[in-house]
Design a protein around this motif. Structure first.
Motif, mmCIF file in Angstrom:
data_model
loop_
_atom_site.group_PDB
_atom_site.id
_atom_site.type_symbol
_atom_site.label_atom_id
_atom_site.label_comp_id
_atom_site.label_asym_id
_atom_site.label_seq_id
_atom_site.Cartn_x
_atom_site.Cartn_y
_atom_site.Cartn_z
ATOM 1 N N LEU A 152 -6.543 -48.569 19.548
ATOM 2 C CA LEU A 152 -7.627 -48.841 20.482
ATOM 3 C C LEU A 152 -7.015 -49.208 21.819
ATOM 4 N N GLY A 153 -7.396 -48.472 22.859
ATOM 5 C CA GLY A 153 -6.848 -48.739 24.180
ATOM 6 C C GLY A 153 -5.340 -48.601 24.176
ATOM 7 N N VAL B 125 2.305 -52.102 21.913
ATOM 8 C CA VAL B 125 1.550 -52.235 23.160
ATOM 9 C C VAL B 125 2.091 -51.191 24.122
ATOM 10 N N HIS B 126 1.260 -50.251 24.516
ATOM 11 C CA HIS B 126 1.682 -49.151 25.380
ATOM 12 C C HIS B 126 1.458 -49.555 26.831
ATOM 13 N N LEU B 127 2.548 -49.679 27.562
ATOM 14 C CA LEU B 127 2.519 -50.187 28.928
ATOM 15 C C LEU B 127 2.620 -49.036 29.925
ATOM 16 N N LEU B 128 2.658 -49.377 31.193
ATOM 17 C CA LEU B 128 2.795 -48.366 32.239
ATOM 18 C C LEU B 128 4.171 -47.709 32.166
ATOM 19 N N GLU B 129 4.277 -46.569 32.804
ATOM 20 C CA GLU B 129 5.525 -45.811 32.877
ATOM 21 C C GLU B 129 6.041 -45.460 31.475
ATOM 22 N N GLU B 130 5.101 -45.222 30.563
ATOM 23 C CA GLU B 130 5.420 -44.774 29.209
ATOM 24 C C GLU B 130 6.331 -45.737 28.460
ATOM 25 N N ARG B 131 6.245 -47.025 28.821
ATOM 26 C CA ARG B 131 7.007 -48.030 28.091
ATOM 27 C C ARG B 131 6.146 -48.587 26.960
ATOM 28 N N THR B 132 6.795 -48.950 25.865
ATOM 29 C CA THR B 132 6.095 -49.516 24.711
ATOM 30 C C THR B 132 6.860 -50.726 24.214
ATOM 31 N N LYS B 133 6.109 -51.785 23.933
ATOM 32 C CA LYS B 133 6.695 -52.958 23.292
ATOM 33 C C LYS B 133 6.113 -53.064 21.892
ATOM 34 N N ILE C 22 -9.683 -54.991 15.428
ATOM 35 C CA ILE C 22 -9.532 -53.745 16.182
ATOM 36 C C ILE C 22 -10.528 -52.692 15.706
ATOM 37 N N GLN C 23 -10.996 -52.823 14.478
ATOM 38 C CA GLN C 23 -11.992 -51.882 13.956
ATOM 39 C C GLN C 23 -13.413 -52.223 14.407
ATOM 40 N N ARG C 24 -13.561 -53.374 15.063
ATOM 41 C CA ARG C 24 -14.883 -53.826 15.505
ATOM 42 C C ARG C 24 -14.822 -54.200 16.979
ATOM 43 N N PRO C 25 -14.416 -53.267 17.835
ATOM 44 C CA PRO C 25 -14.212 -53.595 19.256
ATOM 45 C C PRO C 25 -15.497 -54.093 19.907
ATOM 46 N N GLY C 26 -15.373 -55.184 20.641
ATOM 47 C CA GLY C 26 -16.519 -55.739 21.342
ATOM 48 C C GLY C 26 -17.414 -56.612 20.495
ATOM 49 N N GLN C 27 -17.284 -56.542 19.166
ATOM 50 C CA GLN C 27 -18.097 -57.392 18.294
ATOM 51 C C GLN C 27 -17.508 -58.795 18.234
ATOM 52 N N ILE C 28 -18.368 -59.782 18.283
ATOM 53 C CA ILE C 28 -17.928 -61.166 18.148
ATOM 54 C C ILE C 28 -17.987 -61.538 16.668
ATOM 55 N N CYS D 293 3.040 -59.744 27.254
ATOM 56 C CA CYS D 293 1.862 -58.906 27.028
ATOM 57 C C CYS D 293 0.621 -59.781 26.883
ATOM 58 N N VAL D 294 -0.515 -59.207 27.228
ATOM 59 C CA VAL D 294 -1.783 -59.922 27.089
ATOM 60 C C VAL D 294 -2.333 -59.690 25.691
ATOM 61 N N CYS D 295 -2.642 -60.764 24.998
ATOM 62 C CA CYS D 295 -3.211 -60.637 23.661
ATOM 63 C C CYS D 295 -4.650 -60.126 23.780
ATOM 64 N N PRO D 296 -5.025 -59.104 23.025
ATOM 65 C CA PRO D 296 -6.358 -58.529 23.156
ATOM 66 C C PRO D 296 -7.461 -59.335 22.465
#
Length: 229
Positions: A131-132, A145-153, A169-175, A213-216
């Motif tokens: 997701l994202g 975590v896929h970052l800019l310039e094709e970097r991944t952590k 992650i299977q329930r995006p936006g759901q609280i 990285c920002v935790c989602p």
């Protein structure tokens, strides 16, 4: 994925549960058919698959299958049995089982059959999650975590951290309330404290912060948590 394991042979039940937990499944193990039925009727717990022995005290696996299908419940069922005759396999499948595994079996085959149920059952969660900018790999219990310039952590997660991430992650936006996460991701025999979800999510955020990285996972005060991108 939350599994209800119904197996009255103690040694086999313990072995199956251990293997499934190591594969990031949440497992409730019971040894009696009537007890299994009470678990299935519990509105607070949502199972994604049942691993079910045929010969059980209280209520047989065949009767459990029939009850579920009579209620139009399409929960995937993997039947375990020592009854390997073709007519018995047919009887089990006709009663509502989705697949059939004859004892004795190797654990790798059990896992393969569960993966097959995952692929063909829409209500069972997929084997990979994306997701994202985030993707989860169950095989390695990692989050990329896929970052800019094709970097991944890539972050290594504990079993419970991975389960929390996968559920949200299977329930995006759901609280999702913390109590809901606790009831779904900790087995019923655990003695998880009321703040265990908040504690796990704090650890997750520290892990993301340490990698820059920002935790989602977002906390919605007074309501619960959601996966936000």
């Amino acid at each position: 994925m939350r599994v209800l394991l119904v197996e009255d042979e103690s040694a086999l039940g313990e072995a199956i549960k251990r293997v499934l937990v190591n594969e990031n499944y949440v497992v409730d193990w019971v040894q009696d058919g009537l007890e299994a039925w009470h678990y299935l009727e519990n509105p607070w717990t949502e199972y994604t698959v049942v691993v079910l022995d045929w010969l059980l005290p209280g209520l047989s696996g065949l009767e459990l299958c029939q009850r579920l299908r009579f209620q139009q419940n399409s929960l995937p069922i993997l039947m375990l049995t020592a009854l390997g005759q073709p007519e018995k396999r047919i009887e089990g499948l006709d009663a509502g089982a989705d697949d059939y595994l004859v004892k004795p079996f190797v654990m790798d085959e059990l896992l393969a059959r569960l993966r097959a149920l995952q692929r063909r059952s829409p209500q069972v969660q997929p084997q990979t999650f994306s997701l994202g900018n985030f993707s989860l790999d169950p095989a390695s219990s990692t989050c990329s975590v896929h970052l800019l310039e094709e970097r991944t952590k890539t972050l290594a997660l504990t079993r419970k951290e991975f389960q929390i991430m996968a559920y949200l992650i299977q329930r995006p936006g759901q609280i999702i309330a913390g109590s809901k996460l606790r009831s779904q991701l900790w087995d019923v025999d655990s003695e998880a404290m009321s703040n265990v979800v908040a504690a796990q999510i704090r650890l997750l955020r520290r892990k993301f912060d340490a990698e820059g990285c920002v935790c989602p996972i977002e906390t919605v005060r007074g309501k619960g948590y959601c996966f936000s991108i």
